[in-house]
Every structure is written in structure tokens, then in C-alpha cells.
Design a protein around this motif. Structure first.
Motif, mmCIF file in Angstrom:
data_model
loop_
_atom_site.group_PDB
_atom_site.id
_atom_site.type_symbol
_atom_site.label_atom_id
_atom_site.label_comp_id
_atom_site.label_asym_id
_atom_site.label_seq_id
_atom_site.Cartn_x
_atom_site.Cartn_y
_atom_site.Cartn_z
ATOM 1 N N ARG A 1 29.791 -24.084 32.483
ATOM 2 C CA ARG A 1 30.247 -23.198 33.563
ATOM 3 C C ARG A 1 29.452 -21.905 33.571
ATOM 4 O O ARG A 1 29.077 -21.405 34.628
ATOM 5 N N ALA A 2 29.203 -21.362 32.399
ATOM 6 C CA ALA A 2 28.415 -20.125 32.315
ATOM 7 C C ALA A 2 27.002 -20.365 32.842
ATOM 8 O O ALA A 2 26.448 -19.515 33.553
ATOM 9 N N GLY A 3 26.438 -21.502 32.526
ATOM 10 C CA GLY A 3 25.105 -21.842 33.022
ATOM 11 C C GLY A 3 25.062 -21.952 34.531
ATOM 12 O O GLY A 3 24.122 -21.483 35.171
ATOM 13 N N VAL A 4 26.090 -22.555 35.108
ATOM 14 C CA VAL A 4 26.155 -22.681 36.566
ATOM 15 C C VAL A 4 26.264 -21.304 37.206
ATOM 16 O O VAL A 4 25.619 -21.027 38.228
ATOM 17 N N VAL A 5 27.038 -20.423 36.618
ATOM 18 C CA VAL A 5 27.183 -19.067 37.157
ATOM 19 C C VAL A 5 25.848 -18.317 37.077
ATOM 20 O O VAL A 5 25.432 -17.668 38.043
ATOM 21 N N ILE A 6 25.155 -18.438 35.962
ATOM 22 C CA ILE A 6 23.865 -17.745 35.798
ATOM 23 C C ILE A 6 22.839 -18.273 36.792
ATOM 24 O O ILE A 6 22.138 -17.499 37.450
ATOM 25 N N VAL A 7 22.749 -19.586 36.930
ATOM 26 C CA VAL A 7 21.802 -20.168 37.884
ATOM 27 C C VAL A 7 22.168 -19.759 39.309
ATOM 28 O O VAL A 7 21.282 -19.430 40.114
ATOM 29 N N GLY A 8 23.457 -19.742 39.619
ATOM 30 C CA GLY A 8 23.884 -19.306 40.948
ATOM 31 C C GLY A 8 23.500 -17.862 41.231
ATOM 32 O O GLY A 8 23.045 -17.539 42.332
ATOM 33 N N LEU A 9 23.669 -16.988 40.242
ATOM 34 C CA LEU A 9 23.275 -15.587 40.416
ATOM 35 C C LEU A 9 21.767 -15.440 40.605
ATOM 36 O O LEU A 9 21.316 -14.647 41.442
ATOM 37 N N LEU A 10 21.005 -16.205 39.848
ATOM 38 C CA LEU A 10 19.543 -16.145 40.000
ATOM 39 C C LEU A 10 19.113 -16.616 41.386
ATOM 40 O O LEU A 10 18.208 -16.024 41.997
ATOM 41 N N ILE A 11 19.750 -17.656 41.891
ATOM 42 C CA ILE A 11 19.429 -18.136 43.241
ATOM 43 C C ILE A 11 19.801 -17.074 44.275
ATOM 44 O O ILE A 11 19.028 -16.805 45.204
ATOM 45 N N LEU A 12 20.943 -16.454 44.106
ATOM 46 C CA LEU A 12 21.375 -15.408 45.026
ATOM 47 C C LEU A 12 20.407 -14.224 45.024
ATOM 48 O O LEU A 12 20.035 -13.697 46.079
ATOM 49 N N ILE A 13 19.960 -13.828 43.850
ATOM 50 C CA ILE A 13 18.993 -12.730 43.738
ATOM 51 C C ILE A 13 17.668 -13.115 44.393
ATOM 52 O O ILE A 13 17.058 -12.307 45.102
ATOM 53 N N ALA A 14 17.226 -14.348 44.178
ATOM 54 C CA ALA A 14 15.957 -14.793 44.762
ATOM 55 C C ALA A 14 16.024 -14.835 46.282
ATOM 56 O O ALA A 14 15.056 -14.488 46.966
ATOM 57 N N VAL A 15 17.157 -15.229 46.816
ATOM 58 C CA VAL A 15 17.307 -15.280 48.275
ATOM 59 C C VAL A 15 17.399 -13.874 48.853
ATOM 60 O O VAL A 15 16.845 -13.588 49.916
ATOM 61 N N ALA A 16 18.077 -12.978 48.160
ATOM 62 C CA ALA A 16 18.296 -11.634 48.677
ATOM 63 C C ALA A 16 17.135 -10.682 48.400
ATOM 64 O O ALA A 16 17.065 -9.616 49.010
ATOM 65 N N ALA A 17 16.223 -11.028 47.528
ATOM 66 C CA ALA A 17 15.152 -10.109 47.130
ATOM 67 C C ALA A 17 14.284 -9.639 48.299
ATOM 68 O O ALA A 17 13.953 -8.457 48.371
ATOM 69 N N PRO A 18 13.895 -10.492 49.218
ATOM 70 C CA PRO A 18 13.032 -10.009 50.315
ATOM 71 C C PRO A 18 13.754 -9.137 51.348
ATOM 72 O O PRO A 18 13.107 -8.462 52.130
ATOM 73 N N LEU A 19 15.050 -9.151 51.363
ATOM 74 C CA LEU A 19 15.785 -8.432 52.420
ATOM 75 C C LEU A 19 15.522 -6.932 52.443
ATOM 76 O O LEU A 19 15.318 -6.377 53.524
ATOM 77 N N PRO A 20 15.502 -6.216 51.329
ATOM 78 C CA PRO A 20 15.228 -4.771 51.402
ATOM 79 C C PRO A 20 13.800 -4.457 51.854
ATOM 80 O O PRO A 20 13.549 -3.384 52.392
ATOM 81 N N ALA A 21 12.867 -5.360 51.691
ATOM 82 C CA ALA A 21 11.478 -5.097 52.053
ATOM 83 C C ALA A 21 11.242 -5.234 53.547
ATOM 84 O O ALA A 21 10.277 -4.706 54.076
ATOM 85 N N VAL A 22 12.080 -5.918 54.269
ATOM 86 C CA VAL A 22 11.865 -6.161 55.692
ATOM 87 C C VAL A 22 11.873 -4.865 56.502
ATOM 88 O O VAL A 22 10.961 -4.645 57.295
#
Length: 56
Positions: free
Chosen positions: A26-47
């Protein structure tokens, strides 16, 4: 049962069962989910910065 052979369990169901039972899974799924969320959201402030530079 959704599987064609009685008594067999799909790999997806096996993985989900493991995630539900195992605390570290479960902890692994949460960590991977957070990393995916960060990767998707990373370009948004640069736009907006790019849009501001083009306007000048």
C-alpha cells in the motif's frame, strides 16, 4: 466467475489482493501515485511563464 477456468485468479486480482493485505505494498502504491501526480503537474507552473515571454 469472470475467468474461463474455475479456480483461477487473474494477475490483476492477485495484485489487488496483495495491495489490500500488505502494508508495504500500500505504501508503494501511494508513493508511485504521488510521483505520477508530481510528474503530471510539473509542467503546469511553467506554462504561464512562456505565455508572458511571448507577449513582451
Amino acid at each position: 466467475m469472470s475467468s474461463s477456468v474455475a479456480g483461477t485468479v487473474s494477475p490483476t486480482r492477485q495484485a489487488l489482493r496483495l495491495v489490500r493485505r500488505d502494508r508495504s505494498a500500500r505504501a508503494g502504491v501511494v508513493i508511485v501515485g504521488l510521483l505520477i501526480l508530481i510528474a503530471v503537474a510539473a509542467p503546469l507552473p511553467a506554462v504561464p511563464e512562456r505565455a508572458d515571454r511571448r507577449a513582451q
